[in-house]
Design an enzyme around this catalytic site. Structure first.
Site, short mmCIF file in Angstrom:
data_model
loop_
_atom_site.label_atom_id
_atom_site.label_comp_id
_atom_site.label_asym_id
_atom_site.label_seq_id
_atom_site.Cartn_x
_atom_site.Cartn_y
_atom_site.Cartn_z
N GLU A 139 0.84 -1.21 0.00
CA GLU A 139 0.00 0.00 0.00
C GLU A 139 0.87 1.26 0.00
O GLU A 139 0.38 2.34 0.34
CB GLU A 139 -0.93 0.02 1.23
CG GLU A 139 -1.82 -1.20 1.40
CD GLU A 139 -3.15 -1.11 0.65
OE1 GLU A 139 -3.33 -0.14 -0.12
OE2 GLU A 139 -3.98 -2.01 0.84
N HIS A 162 -13.12 -4.19 5.28
CA HIS A 162 -11.67 -4.40 5.19
C HIS A 162 -10.93 -3.93 6.45
O HIS A 162 -10.28 -4.72 7.10
CB HIS A 162 -11.13 -3.70 3.93
CG HIS A 162 -9.66 -3.84 3.72
ND1 HIS A 162 -9.03 -3.60 2.53
CD2 HIS A 162 -8.67 -4.18 4.58
CE1 HIS A 162 -7.73 -3.80 2.65
NE2 HIS A 162 -7.48 -4.15 3.89
N HIS A 221 -6.84 -3.91 10.74
CA HIS A 221 -8.11 -4.62 10.52
C HIS A 221 -8.84 -4.85 11.84
O HIS A 221 -8.96 -5.99 12.29
CB HIS A 221 -7.85 -5.98 9.86
CG HIS A 221 -7.13 -5.93 8.54
ND1 HIS A 221 -6.47 -7.02 7.98
CD2 HIS A 221 -6.96 -4.92 7.65
CE1 HIS A 221 -5.93 -6.69 6.82
NE2 HIS A 221 -6.20 -5.42 6.60
O1 2HA Z 1 -0.72 -5.16 3.70
O2 2HA Z 1 -3.69 -5.14 5.00
O3 2HA Z 1 -4.68 -4.02 2.81
C1 2HA Z 1 -1.77 -5.97 4.03
C2 2HA Z 1 -3.04 -5.24 3.99
C3 2HA Z 1 -3.47 -4.65 2.71
ZN ZN Z 2 -5.68 -4.38 4.84
#
Ligand code: 2HA
Ligand code: ZN
Length: 269
Positions: free
Chosen positions: A119, A214, A144
């Site tokens: 990212e 996500h 997350h």
């Molecule tokens: O890098 O969480 O969204 C792992 C992630 C990508």
């Molecule tokens: Zn992620």
């Protein structure tokens, strides 16, 4: 093994903060496997010795041109690396990069050629925007959190500021310590340009944004500040879910109590 951190105590302290937060992300269950990313602008800790360090990677393209990042330095989590490993060995699971003068490419300079997060373009685009705005923010965190991701699975919580209002009302400290609330980005493919663009847009108004189904993306003064804002939001989400599990819809603080908080703490909203 020799590390650039050995004779740079303030840089070492900053990277140790990243390692501490990486440990929290893992312990909280927000960072399964290689989930999540952390990127910190460390330019202010870079001296002439670090500036003179040779590249230990090829020149790599970012994919976009970011004019405010010319000559900037970042600590980045490595792609495919685990937060729980980074917590113990930050310089084997992340690396320091230098943005080159074309503002579109970078090299890794220390300690090992660990390839930065998938990212990276979105993290760097956010840093570029923060510098453009003269913002004092130096850190971006993606993770997350279970409760917030669960809440993003229903449309009613994705309407503008519905979740912000609900989470603020669960416990007074959430509004005090996450005073801009939680922005929302509808589902986009992880790592995509569409996700980066939508995130940038929401970060104009919020410090933390929820990526539907996500995770969250936060910016902060440093990595602790970004973590704290996510943490207070998750605390509220947890209180809401526990009340629901006990079989009732929590009342939440009243509008009057929320207003009183805003006045008492001089909050923007
Ligand atoms: O890098 O969480 O969204 C792992 C992630 C990508
Ligand atoms: Zn992620």
């Amino acid at each position: 093994m020799k590390s650039v951190l050995d004779n740079h105590p303030s840089l070492k302290a900053e990277v140790e903060k990243v390692a501490e937060v990486a440990g929290y992300l893992w312990q909280k269950g927000w960072a399964e496997r290689n989930g999540g990313n952390i990127t910190v602008n460390i330019t202010k800790f870079v001296d002439d010795e670090i500036k003179a360090l040779p590249a230990i990677s090829d020149v790599k393209q970012i994919g976009i041109t970011l004019p405010y990042l010319k000559g900037a330095y970042f600590y980045c989590k490595g792609t495919g690396k685990r937060m729980r490993d980074l917590a113990r060995w930050p310089m084997q699971n992340g690396s320091i990069i230098r943005i080159l003068d074309d503002c579109a490419s970078y090299v890794i300079i220390a300690d090992e050629p660990v390839q930065p997060t998938s990212e990276l373009p979105s993290h760097l685009a956010v840093h570029n925007r923060m510098l453009e705005q003269g913002s004092p923010y130096n850190a971006t965190v993606h993770t997350h959190p279970i409760e917030l991701v669960a809440m993003s699975h229903t449309k009613k919580f994705l309407q503008k500021d519905v979740l912000t209002r609900l989470l603020w009302s669960m416990i007074p400290e959430t509004k005090a310590f996450c005073p801009l609330g939680l922005g929302v980005v509808p589902y986009e493919l992880p790592g995509s340009e569409a996700l980066a663009t939508a995130t940038m847009h929401e970060l104009e108004d919020y410090d933390v944004v929820l990526w539907e189904k996500h995770g969250v993306f936060a910016k902060g003064l440093d990595v602790m500040d970004a973590f704290d804002q996510i943490d207070v939001l998750v605390k509220s989400a947890d209180i809401y879910l526990k009340a629901k599990c006990m079989g009732f819809e929590p009342d939440g603080m009243s509008d009057e109590q929320m207003k009183e908080m805003s006045v008492a703490f001089n909050l923007p909203k």
